[in-house]
Design an enzyme around this catalytic site. Sequence first.
Site, PDB file in Angstrom:
ATOM      1  N   LYS A  11       0.708  -1.310   0.144  1.00 19.19           N
ATOM      2  CA  LYS A  11      -0.160   0.081   0.129  1.00 19.19           C
ATOM      3  C   LYS A  11       0.856   1.113   0.004  1.00 19.19           C
ATOM      4  O   LYS A  11       2.115   1.205   0.222  1.00 19.19           O
ATOM      5  CB  LYS A  11      -0.750  -0.084   1.170  1.00 19.19           C
ATOM      6  CG  LYS A  11      -2.011  -1.170   1.110  1.00 19.19           C
ATOM      7  CD  LYS A  11      -2.971  -1.074   2.297  1.00 19.19           C
ATOM      8  CE  LYS A  11      -3.894  -2.201   2.268  1.00 19.19           C
ATOM      9  NZ  LYS A  11      -4.811  -2.249   2.978  1.00 19.19           N
ATOM     10  N   TYR A  51     -12.585  -1.333  -3.923  1.00 18.90           N
ATOM     11  CA  TYR A  51     -13.129  -1.331  -2.468  1.00 18.90           C
ATOM     12  C   TYR A  51     -14.758  -1.155  -2.443  1.00 18.90           C
ATOM     13  O   TYR A  51     -15.129  -0.860  -1.374  1.00 18.90           O
ATOM     14  CB  TYR A  51     -12.464  -0.447  -1.378  1.00 18.90           C
ATOM     15  CG  TYR A  51     -11.152  -1.005  -1.207  1.00 18.90           C
ATOM     16  CD1 TYR A  51     -10.574  -1.877  -0.487  1.00 18.90           C
ATOM     17  CD2 TYR A  51      -9.916  -0.114  -1.759  1.00 18.90           C
ATOM     18  CE1 TYR A  51      -9.502  -2.344  -0.072  1.00 18.90           C
ATOM     19  CE2 TYR A  51      -8.721  -0.417  -1.475  1.00 18.90           C
ATOM     20  CZ  TYR A  51      -8.384  -1.529  -0.488  1.00 18.90           C
ATOM     21  OH  TYR A  51      -7.047  -2.094  -0.367  1.00 18.90           O
ATOM     22  N   ASN A 114      -2.248  -0.082   6.639  1.00 19.98           N
ATOM     23  CA  ASN A 114      -1.734  -1.134   7.352  1.00 19.98           C
ATOM     24  C   ASN A 114      -0.895  -2.044   6.197  1.00 19.98           C
ATOM     25  O   ASN A 114      -0.696  -3.306   6.174  1.00 19.98           O
ATOM     26  CB  ASN A 114      -2.947  -2.191   7.713  1.00 19.98           C
ATOM     27  CG  ASN A 114      -3.802  -2.635   6.741  1.00 19.98           C
ATOM     28  OD1 ASN A 114      -3.443  -2.116   5.540  1.00 19.98           O
ATOM     29  ND2 ASN A 114      -4.992  -3.230   7.164  1.00 19.98           N
ATOM     30  N   HIS A 117      -2.276  -5.349   1.589  1.00 20.79           N
ATOM     31  CA  HIS A 117      -3.542  -6.150   1.224  1.00 20.79           C
ATOM     32  C   HIS A 117      -3.322  -7.737   0.949  1.00 20.79           C
ATOM     33  O   HIS A 117      -2.368  -7.804   0.278  1.00 20.79           O
ATOM     34  CB  HIS A 117      -4.291  -5.561   0.186  1.00 20.79           C
ATOM     35  CG  HIS A 117      -5.266  -6.200  -0.545  1.00 20.79           C
ATOM     36  ND1 HIS A 117      -6.600  -6.208   0.343  1.00 20.79           N
ATOM     37  CD2 HIS A 117      -5.671  -7.089  -1.579  1.00 20.79           C
ATOM     38  CE1 HIS A 117      -7.470  -6.892  -0.283  1.00 20.79           C
ATOM     39  NE2 HIS A 117      -7.031  -7.500  -1.580  1.00 20.79           N
ATOM     40  N   GLU A 128      -9.683  -9.662  -8.128  1.00 19.52           N
ATOM     41  CA  GLU A 128      -8.652  -8.373  -7.896  1.00 19.52           C
ATOM     42  C   GLU A 128      -7.577  -8.758  -8.837  1.00 19.52           C
ATOM     43  O   GLU A 128      -7.022  -7.562  -9.123  1.00 19.52           O
ATOM     44  CB  GLU A 128      -8.161  -8.498  -6.253  1.00 19.52           C
ATOM     45  CG  GLU A 128      -9.338  -8.267  -5.444  1.00 19.52           C
ATOM     46  CD  GLU A 128      -9.155  -8.460  -3.783  1.00 19.52           C
ATOM     47  OE1 GLU A 128      -9.845  -8.410  -3.138  1.00 19.52           O
ATOM     48  OE2 GLU A 128      -8.024  -9.215  -3.326  1.00 19.52           O
TER      49      GLU A 128
END
Length: 139
Positions: A11, A51, A114, A117, A128
Amino acid sequence: MATNRTFTMIKPDAVANGHIGNILAMITNGGFKIVSLKLTQLTVADAQAFYAVHSARPFYGELVEFMSRGPIVAAILEKENAVEDFRTLIGATNPAEAAEGTIRKAYATSIGENAVHGSDSDENAAIESAFHFAGREQF
Ligand code: CMP
């Protein structure tokens, strides 16, 4: 094929903080083979679509802003039991709850930012992966 592949993103927080190389090393040392890989950036529309499943959540706007604010690394990974084993390697969504030795324990700074993913099912791994990679980019 779907059952032994998962999709990941490093990320924007982890890319900006210089952790691409260390995270890819943890992934390959964890026994995952990289079968697709690119440095890219999500547009706001891309992040909203990726998302969409979280669109009713209170953190959706923040998540879309975060995920589109800078480059990410997208990758497809191959390993037996890939989805479950990769979620073990990345650790809990909230880094405060992530186990020692996990990627999020090492590099995540908050529940929102975080670091990585990991797909939550074989079905979502396929969706995805197709979102980010053409068939000729999947080896
Ligand atoms: P990930 O599991 O990769 O995909 C959904 C993301 O939503 C999750 O990582 C976090 O980045 C984000 N997220 C989940 N819960 C929260 C929360 N409570 N507050 C902010 N962001 C969250």
